[in-house]
Design a protein around this motif. Structure first.
Motif, PDB file in Angstrom:
ATOM      1  N   GLN A 126       1.011  -1.164   0.157  1.00  0.00           N
ATOM      2  CA  GLN A 126      -0.001   0.026  -0.256  1.00  0.00           C
ATOM      3  C   GLN A 126       0.786   1.342  -0.096  1.00  0.00           C
ATOM      4  N   LEU A 127       0.376   2.293  -0.758  1.00  0.00           N
ATOM      5  CA  LEU A 127       1.340   3.502  -0.972  1.00  0.00           C
ATOM      6  C   LEU A 127       1.370   4.229   0.358  1.00  0.00           C
ATOM      7  N   GLU A 128       0.199   4.470   0.837  1.00  0.00           N
ATOM      8  CA  GLU A 128       0.078   5.212   2.267  1.00  0.00           C
ATOM      9  C   GLU A 128       1.098   4.921   3.173  1.00  0.00           C
ATOM     10  N   GLY A 129       1.322   3.732   3.269  1.00  0.00           N
ATOM     11  CA  GLY A 129       2.380   3.268   4.332  1.00  0.00           C
ATOM     12  C   GLY A 129       3.634   3.524   3.680  1.00  0.00           C
ATOM     13  N   ILE A 155       4.335   6.069   1.597  1.00  0.00           N
ATOM     14  CA  ILE A 155       4.594   7.475   1.595  1.00  0.00           C
ATOM     15  C   ILE A 155       5.024   8.130   3.092  1.00  0.00           C
ATOM     16  N   GLU A 156       4.469   7.393   4.251  1.00  0.00           N
ATOM     17  CA  GLU A 156       4.944   7.777   5.486  1.00  0.00           C
ATOM     18  C   GLU A 156       6.302   7.536   5.724  1.00  0.00           C
ATOM     19  N   ARG A 163       5.341  11.246  -2.171  1.00  0.00           N
ATOM     20  CA  ARG A 163       3.885  12.059  -2.379  1.00  0.00           C
ATOM     21  C   ARG A 163       4.062  12.921  -3.461  1.00  0.00           C
ATOM     22  N   ASN A 223      -3.011  -0.916  -7.026  1.00  0.00           N
ATOM     23  CA  ASN A 223      -2.764  -0.657  -5.562  1.00  0.00           C
ATOM     24  C   ASN A 223      -4.176   0.112  -5.267  1.00  0.00           C
ATOM     25  N   ARG A 224      -4.819   0.666  -5.933  1.00  0.00           N
ATOM     26  CA  ARG A 224      -6.098   1.265  -5.489  1.00  0.00           C
ATOM     27  C   ARG A 224      -7.200   0.141  -5.175  1.00  0.00           C
ATOM     28  N   THR A 252      -6.184  -1.672  -1.960  1.00  0.00           N
ATOM     29  CA  THR A 252      -6.432  -0.807  -0.783  1.00  0.00           C
ATOM     30  C   THR A 252      -7.928  -0.831  -0.428  1.00  0.00           C
TER      31      THR A 252
END
Length: 331
Positions: free
Chosen positions: A129-132, A134-135, A278, A309-310, A313
């Motif tokens: 997952q991209l959100e992880g 990005i963090e 990001r 990926n979307r 998720t």
């Protein structure tokens, strides 16, 4: 926490072939680097293997998963008896045997800023997952740590690199520097007393490839004092095998001549500015073409990865092979 301590070996003997390939300066930087690898999948183990063989100072591995039967098809460092056991504790000891000079250890805690302070580069492999990601990328940028994310699915994959807003490389193009034998050094009176023309041997049919403003280093020339061991600015390219520089010394008469000597181009450091993950996802993608017959191939792969990926998720699972409904959702 499992740790493999590194015994001391003469580095010049251990990495002699690699020094010849990448240069002493690059090998020194490699030997001083500590690298974090998150994810010991098939790709992750290959990353670890190459890092260990290249001679990094330390490698820290993170993977909280257990070995599954499907891992046996993609990771050569797993055995059938490892199924159900922690990935890191099965894989890393076998990887460490490849080069006892590298300190290898398993980190079983979270990937936080305390851990990032101990490394120079962090590689996140098959982390999904991209959100992880990005963090993690933002944490790496705040800590001054290089960030690399990579993932593979079948024959497709991607890699994203963020080395910070000001990263200086001493080798901008990666092309090995060629040494040329000097054939002639002559004064160019028409251009001024301090201008000399340097010509190289044309028999090798290896053009210099220089442009005005480049730097060259001259070594081994006999008969001219003050020319060797210095960097000279190319003023004008007079041919594919000749150019002029300014030199205030004395050039001998043609019959005495300058003997021997070689020259090589001096690469200038280049400062690069990388975008964060990001930022890269917001703006137009900057994909490197991998197929010259299909320049948009990389962009199509980028769009496919974003769609996949979307979907993962939203559904919290991978699509099922051959499932038309899953395929329609991704498309």
């Amino acid at each position: 926490m499992a740790t493999s301590e590194a015994p001391q070996f003469p580095e010049q003997l251990l990495y002699s072939r690699q020094v010849f390939a990448v240069g002493a300066d690059a090998q020194q930087k490699i030997s001083q680097a500590a690298v974090l690898v998150v994810g010991l999948t098939g790709l992750g183990s290959e990353v670890c293997k190459n890092l260990i063989l290249s001679g990094v100072r330390a490698l820290i591995a993170v993977d909280s998963g257990v070995v599954e039967e499907t891992d046996l098809c993609t990771n050569f460092f797993f055995r059938a008896e490892d199924v159900g056991k922690p990935r890191c504790h099965c894989c890393l000891p076998r990887l460490a045997e490849l080069n006892p000079a590298v300190s290898c250890r398993v980190h079983s805690g979270p990937v936080d800023r305390d851990l990032l302070r101990d490394v120079d580069v962090a590689c996140f492999v098959d982390q999904g997952q991209l959100e992880g990601l990005i963090e993690c990328n933002e944490a790496c940028r705040e800590s001054g740590v290089g960030f690399i994310a990579a993932e593979t699915r079948g024959v497709c994959g991607y890699v994203f690199v963020d080395l910070g807003s000001t990263f200086t490389t001493s080798d901008p193009d990666g092309v090995p520097v060629a040494r040329h034998a000097i054939a002639k050094i002559a004064q160019q009176a028409s251009l001024g007393q301090e201008v000399v023309e340097i010509s190289v041997d044309e028999e090798l049919r290896q053009p210099l490839g220089l442009v005005s403003g480049d730097l060259v280093r001259v070594d081994g020339v006999e008969g001219i004092s003050g020319l060797n061991g210095l960097e000279h600015l190319v003023e004008k390219v007079t041919g594919s095998h000749s150019f002029t520089v300014r030199f205030a010394g004395t050039i001998p008469e043609p019959r005495a001549g300058a003997r021997n000597g070689h020259l090589a181009q001096v690469k200038r450091p280049l400062t690069l500015s990388f975008r964060s993950l990001r930022e890269a996802l917001v703006g137009p993608p900057e994909a490197v073409p991998t197929d010259l017959t299909d320049p948009d191939h990389a962009l199509h792969l980028h769009a496919a990865w974003r769609a996949l990926n979307r979907w993962v998720t939203e559904n919290q699972r991978d699509p099922r092979p051959g499932d038309s409904a899953d395929s329609a959702g991704i498309l």
